[in-house]
Design a protein around this motif. Sequence first.
Motif, PDB file in Angstrom:
ATOM      1  N   ASP A  77       0.764  -0.952  -0.226  1.00 13.46           N
ATOM      2  CA  ASP A  77       0.164   0.084  -0.194  1.00 13.46           C
ATOM      3  C   ASP A  77       0.273   1.176   0.041  1.00 13.46           C
ATOM      4  O   ASP A  77       1.878   1.254  -0.357  1.00 13.46           O
ATOM      5  CB  ASP A  77      -0.855   0.310   0.935  1.00 13.46           C
ATOM      6  N   LYS A  78       0.122   2.334  -0.163  1.00 14.01           N
ATOM      7  CA  LYS A  78       1.186   3.903  -0.570  1.00 14.01           C
ATOM      8  C   LYS A  78       2.131   3.999   1.202  1.00 14.01           C
ATOM      9  O   LYS A  78       3.177   4.823   1.146  1.00 14.01           O
ATOM     10  CB  LYS A  78       0.012   4.723  -0.478  1.00 14.01           C
ATOM     11  N   ARG A  79       1.111   3.618   2.253  1.00 13.72           N
ATOM     12  CA  ARG A  79       2.078   3.678   3.148  1.00 13.72           C
ATOM     13  C   ARG A  79       3.787   3.086   3.404  1.00 13.72           C
ATOM     14  O   ARG A  79       4.196   3.490   3.836  1.00 13.72           O
ATOM     15  CB  ARG A  79       0.921   3.175   4.741  1.00 13.72           C
TER      16      ARG A  79
ATOM     17  N   THR B 266       5.878   4.497   1.086  1.00 10.77           N
ATOM     18  CA  THR B 266       6.895   5.603   1.329  1.00 10.77           C
ATOM     19  C   THR B 266       7.590   4.724   2.297  1.00 10.77           C
ATOM     20  O   THR B 266       8.789   5.728   2.572  1.00 10.77           O
ATOM     21  CB  THR B 266       5.888   7.134   2.192  1.00 10.77           C
TER      22      THR B 266
ATOM     23  N   LEU C  35       5.804  11.904   4.973  1.00  7.39           N
ATOM     24  CA  LEU C  35       4.313  10.954   4.312  1.00  7.39           C
ATOM     25  C   LEU C  35       3.970  10.235   5.443  1.00  7.39           C
ATOM     26  O   LEU C  35       2.932   9.310   5.420  1.00  7.39           O
ATOM     27  CB  LEU C  35       4.907  10.706   2.872  1.00  7.39           C
ATOM     28  N   HIS C  36       4.366   9.233   5.075  1.00 12.39           N
ATOM     29  CA  HIS C  36       4.044   7.365   5.929  1.00 12.39           C
ATOM     30  C   HIS C  36       3.331   7.545   7.504  1.00 12.39           C
ATOM     31  O   HIS C  36       2.312   7.460   7.207  1.00 12.39           O
ATOM     32  CB  HIS C  36       6.061   6.614   6.215  1.00 12.39           C
TER      33      HIS C  36
ATOM     34  N   LEU D 111      -0.194   9.296   5.914  1.00 14.77           N
ATOM     35  CA  LEU D 111      -0.952   8.366   5.872  1.00 14.77           C
ATOM     36  C   LEU D 111      -1.400   7.740   6.713  1.00 14.77           C
ATOM     37  O   LEU D 111      -2.942   6.930   7.011  1.00 14.77           O
ATOM     38  CB  LEU D 111       0.023   7.231   4.190  1.00 14.77           C
TER      39      LEU D 111
ATOM     40  N   ARG E 274      -4.184   8.530   8.121  1.00 17.07           N
ATOM     41  CA  ARG E 274      -5.616   8.923   7.428  1.00 17.07           C
ATOM     42  C   ARG E 274      -6.325   8.226   8.028  1.00 17.07           C
ATOM     43  O   ARG E 274      -7.051   7.299   7.391  1.00 17.07           O
ATOM     44  CB  ARG E 274      -4.799   9.274   6.636  1.00 17.07           C
ATOM     45  N   GLU E 275      -5.079   6.395   7.443  1.00 16.57           N
ATOM     46  CA  GLU E 275      -6.097   5.165   7.838  1.00 16.57           C
ATOM     47  C   GLU E 275      -6.161   4.700   9.313  1.00 16.57           C
ATOM     48  O   GLU E 275      -7.429   3.966   9.559  1.00 16.57           O
ATOM     49  CB  GLU E 275      -5.057   4.356   7.914  1.00 16.57           C
TER      50      GLU E 275
ATOM     51  N   ASP F 264      -9.675   7.178   8.839  1.00 14.04           N
ATOM     52  CA  ASP F 264     -10.808   6.206   8.425  1.00 14.04           C
ATOM     53  C   ASP F 264     -11.199   5.033   8.616  1.00 14.04           C
ATOM     54  O   ASP F 264     -11.713   4.377   9.011  1.00 14.04           O
ATOM     55  CB  ASP F 264      -9.685   5.593   6.308  1.00 14.04           C
TER      56      ASP F 264
END
Length: 244
Positions: free
Chosen positions: A176-178, A181, A225-226, A229, A232-233, A236
């Motif tokens: 995933d994006k996390r 990064t 950024l990690h 994210l 944010r996760e 969510d």
Amino acid sequence: MIAQKILIALLGIFALVFLGFQAFGLEFEAAGVRVLLLLLLIGLYCNRSSKGSFLYLVFLVFFSIAEILNFVNWLSAPVPIDKIDYLYIIGNSLYILSYLILIIQTLLSFNLVEVFRKYIFHILVLILLDILSVVVVTNTIMDVMPHYAYYLEFIYNAVIMILLNVALINYLHKDDKRSFTLLVGSIFIFFSQVIQTAYFYISEISFLNVISSLFFVCAFVSFYLHSILANRERKDSILSDLMA
């Protein structure tokens, strides 16, 4: 929101100033700006992430203290080769500790038993590559530093390799994006360290120092950024639970 924008703008300006100082060989000034960059990053993280990761914040704090000690070392008289440089030992020990905290934070985010069962072959290959890489990189400076510094550098390089490998396995496992990064940040910090070693102990070409510093900046942008994210996760996940 305004405070965040100001902090981000200041980080961008000081990052350019930092790289400019490195390009012109002004390493003392660059070390001072590097401390400011880390302190501003802590301020941005605290301002933007009121419920952020405690371990990530500790990582930033320990790394910043190490940077402050590194800057103080520039102000101190050079330590003779036959004497022990205690600031060097404490500073590098804090760097090692900060990276270990980042490793622990990553390990806590997945099921170790499942990961070992799924990626046991990958892990064994990476361990062999780690040993080879750490020995080769560290042995390039064996003859130019005291024994205590050599062993400390060996541990430092080993921890960075472990961080890189943990980030890689984490990405393979989660994809995933996390996790991406974190992997990118680990790659940047690894190459930053390798190039910095080449600059300090093999060839003092200013271009190498600039590239190392650029990779350092990119690494901490990726780490930040990690962490964002991750927050944010978490939000969510909470929102999904409330709507379920």
